[in-house]
Design a protein around this motif. Structure first.
Motif, PDB file in Angstrom:
ATOM      1  N   MET A 237       0.723  -1.245  -0.014  1.00  0.00           N
ATOM      2  CA  MET A 237       0.169   0.111  -0.069  1.00  0.00           C
ATOM      3  C   MET A 237       0.751   1.224   0.237  1.00  0.00           C
ATOM      4  O   MET A 237       0.335   2.434  -0.497  1.00  0.00           O
ATOM      5  CB  MET A 237      -0.977  -0.009   1.167  1.00  0.00           C
TER       6      MET A 237
ATOM      7  N   TYR B  55       1.151   2.068  -3.495  1.00  0.00           N
ATOM      8  CA  TYR B  55      -0.219   2.477  -4.122  1.00  0.00           C
ATOM      9  C   TYR B  55      -0.294   3.660  -3.696  1.00  0.00           C
ATOM     10  O   TYR B  55      -1.189   4.585  -4.565  1.00  0.00           O
ATOM     11  CB  TYR B  55      -1.390   1.547  -3.244  1.00  0.00           C
TER      12      TYR B  55
ATOM     13  N   LEU C 151      -6.892   1.933   6.292  1.00  0.00           N
ATOM     14  CA  LEU C 151      -7.156   0.760   5.411  1.00  0.00           C
ATOM     15  C   LEU C 151      -8.194   0.138   6.110  1.00  0.00           C
ATOM     16  O   LEU C 151      -8.809   0.188   7.292  1.00  0.00           O
ATOM     17  CB  LEU C 151      -5.874  -0.113   5.630  1.00  0.00           C
TER      18      LEU C 151
ATOM     19  N   GLU D 254      -6.108  -2.677  -4.817  1.00  0.00           N
ATOM     20  CA  GLU D 254      -5.223  -1.734  -4.620  1.00  0.00           C
ATOM     21  C   GLU D 254      -3.619  -2.325  -4.343  1.00  0.00           C
ATOM     22  O   GLU D 254      -2.988  -1.661  -4.776  1.00  0.00           O
ATOM     23  CB  GLU D 254      -5.288  -1.001  -3.381  1.00  0.00           C
ATOM     24  N   LEU D 255      -3.598  -3.428  -4.104  1.00  0.00           N
ATOM     25  CA  LEU D 255      -2.358  -4.021  -3.873  1.00  0.00           C
ATOM     26  C   LEU D 255      -1.764  -4.206  -5.174  1.00  0.00           C
ATOM     27  O   LEU D 255      -2.281  -4.887  -6.100  1.00  0.00           O
ATOM     28  CB  LEU D 255      -2.474  -5.392  -2.993  1.00  0.00           C
TER      29      LEU D 255
END
Length: 572
Positions: free
Chosen positions: A193, A196, A221, A381-382
């Motif tokens: 992340m 990201y 998160l 997202e990862l």
């Protein structure tokens, strides 16, 4: 010279008014020379200062070119990363970095010798060459500890100094390392992340100098740090207990697609990520692809029910093995008789699953797996997400073997996402590592199976936990359903009966599904033996332990009134 002076004087005396004129002429001559001297002196000063200014400007540019990042180029701020409850997962702290100005180093040998007493791992040859170079600025060591900084200050070496920089600190260490990710020495996100966040615009803000700490809101998160700790703790124990190569697990909310916890071991400590890029530190849950074994029978049965060609009352003949494409398909613990759809599921019949797939057909089978997201690269997202593999051309043998989890590979996280759609009302939604409510989830969801299929799968998961291979995955009071998967690994082009990749997918509470727990263990071994162990005795108990320890944290209350036979529950 004296003769010339006398002749000049006589000529001046013959001129009328000679006294005034002589005095006046001498004064003018003397004043002109003085003014000339002043102008020359000023010109010299301007020239000297001009040379100095030019040299400073030149050196200013040379510092950046020869010495790498100059003193003004320091690490930029990053926003905190927090879990869903506000617990800090990553934050910036101030740290000192050591630099040198080689042109001010008096004795490179002495300077290096002193530095090695505090930083013995410095590259001697490289550091020496840089210290005696003509560079204006060089980094010697980024992100020192306070003790190292103090020790170097006491050495009293001229020509070295310290800059305050930002360093990323992860309070939980390795607990959520594969999710949170990493930054490099310049505080730029390079994994998880962290990367990201940079890709969403933080890197551009940093480049323009607009990434000011006080203006950066924390990134929240979907992870629950408490559950994340439980998951990692349990998979570490399982890997050690079963002497496995690796283990992993994910906990998801089936109503929103939020990932509440996910871990894979071996992992790494992001505060000291020296081994983060080792191949065995891979995040197996999203970046590893595997044949998921009999957990895939969930999709085979769901596909058959959703086709309308099979009902819960349908029967399939599993009295003898079937041969297709030169391969002999048999059951691990065959019953040698005709099986109903529920029996095919709870006895994990390869023959029955193959015949379910045959009813649907090759193209229908492949289309269903794509519809459930098992053969496409996952959208989340990862950054670390692998692309599933499948046969280039599907033939009947490929459809038959895919029915029981052989012949194509997908990620464990995608498997959990697909199972979510089978129990949450039939909606496939991309998994997320950010906070998302149910309305937001439904806005991005796609209806992939019918309510009839959902009802049937809820019933089958519940039944399998009571009477089938999922018994060891249950937790009293929490109404857990599930399916095991013991996949033989391919070794030298052939399936090995001594090396397994085990998985278990659990759903709870079954009367109103809210969460999925999927666990995997690679090459587990039986206790006091070198022989392989099955999913029922490895992956299933692992899921049970995770649920037992985390269910209350997730807000699921135990209910011992439902400890009875499986019921065909409604998805409404």
């Amino acid at each position: 010279m004296i003769g010339r002076w006398r002749a000049k004087k006589e000529a001046e005396e013959q001129d009328s008014g000679s006294g005034r004129i002589v005095v006046d002429g001498i004064g003018k001559s003397t004043g002109g020379r003085a003014r000339t001297r002043i102008l020359i002196t000023m010109a010299v000063f301007f020239a000297v200062y001009g040379v100095i200014a030019g040299r400073l400007t030149y050196l200013g540019f040379q510092d950046l070119e020869e010495g790498g990042p100059g003193p003004s180029r320091v690490t930029a701020s990053r926003p905190d990363i927090v879990d869903r409850n506000g617990e800090v997962l990553a934050t910036d702290i101030n740290t000192a970095s050591l630099y040198a100005e080689p042109r001010r180093i008096v004795d490179a040998d002495e300077a290096l010798e002193k530095l090695l007493t505090v930083l013995p791992d410095l590259n001697i040859e490289q550091t020496y060459n840089r210290l005696q170079s003509d560079a204006g600025f060089i980094w010697l060591r980024r992100q020192l500890s306070p003790r190292q900084q103090q020790a170097i200050m006491q050495l009293g070496i001229p020509g070295i100094g310290f800059r305050t920089e930002k360093r990323r600190f992860y309070p939980g260490g390795a607990t959520a390392s594969h999710i949170v990710g990493l930054v490099n020495v310049d505080n730029k996100g390079i994994a998880g992340m962290e990367k990201y966040i940079d890709d969403q615009g933080l890197a551009d803000l940093q480049a323009t100098g607009l990434a000011v700490a006080k203006d950066l809101e924390p990134v929240r998160l979907s992870i629950d740090l408490r559950v994340q700790h439980v998951v990692r703790d349990e998979i570490v124990r399982a890997m050690e207990s079963y002497r496995a190569l690796s283990a992993g697990a994910v906990v998801m909310d089936v109503r929103t697609g939020e990932v509440l916890a996910m871990a894979s071991v071996p992992d790494f400590d992001p505060n000291n990520p020296y081994n983060a890029h080792d191949k065995d530190r891979l995040n197996r849950m999203s970046a590893g692809v595997y044949e998921m074994g009999s957990t895939i029978k969930s999709f085979t049965t769901a596909m058959a029910l959703d086709s309308g060609k099979v009902t819960m009352e349908s029967r399939f003949d599993a009295t003898r093995p079937i041969v297709v494409g030169g391969r002999r398909i048999r059951d691990f613990h065959g019953k040698g008789r005709v099986l109903t759809v529920p029996e095919v599921f709870i006895y994990s019949s390869n023959i029955g699953s193959a015949k379910e797939a045959d009813v649907v057909g090759i193209e229908g089978h492949r289309e269903f797996l794509y519809r459930l997201g098992l053969l496409s690269r996952m959208d989340t997202e990862l950054p670390e997400v692998a692309r599933p593999t499948e046969p280039k051309v599907w033939k009947k043998v490929h459809s038959i073997t895919a029915a029981f989890g052989h012949g194509f590979s997908t990620t464990p996280l995608q498997t959990a996402v697909g199972v979510s759609a089978l129990v949450n009302g039939g909606y496939l939604m991309p998994p997320t590592f950010l906070i998302r409510n149910q309305d937001q989830a439904m806005a991005s969801a796609t209806k992939v199976v019918s309510d009839y299929t959902v009802d049937g799968m809820r019933y089958l998961y519940n039944l399998n936990a009571e009477k089938g291979s999922g018994k060891r995955g249950t937790v009293p009071g929490y109404r857990v359903g599930g399916k095991t998967g013991t996949a033989e690994k391919v070794v030298n082009g052939r399936y090995s009966n001594e090396k397994n990749f085990n998985a278990f997918v659990a759903v709870f509470p079954m009367d109103n599904p809210q969460y999925i727990v999927l666990t995997v263990i690679d090459e587990p071994k039986r206790e006091n033996s070198t022989r392989s162990a099955t999913a029922g005795v490895t992956a299933a108990p692992l899921a049970s332990n995770i649920i037992r320890r985390s269910a209350a944290m997730l807000g699921v209350k135990p209910d011992f009134g439902h400890e009875s036979s499986a019921l065909l529950v409604s998805s409404q």
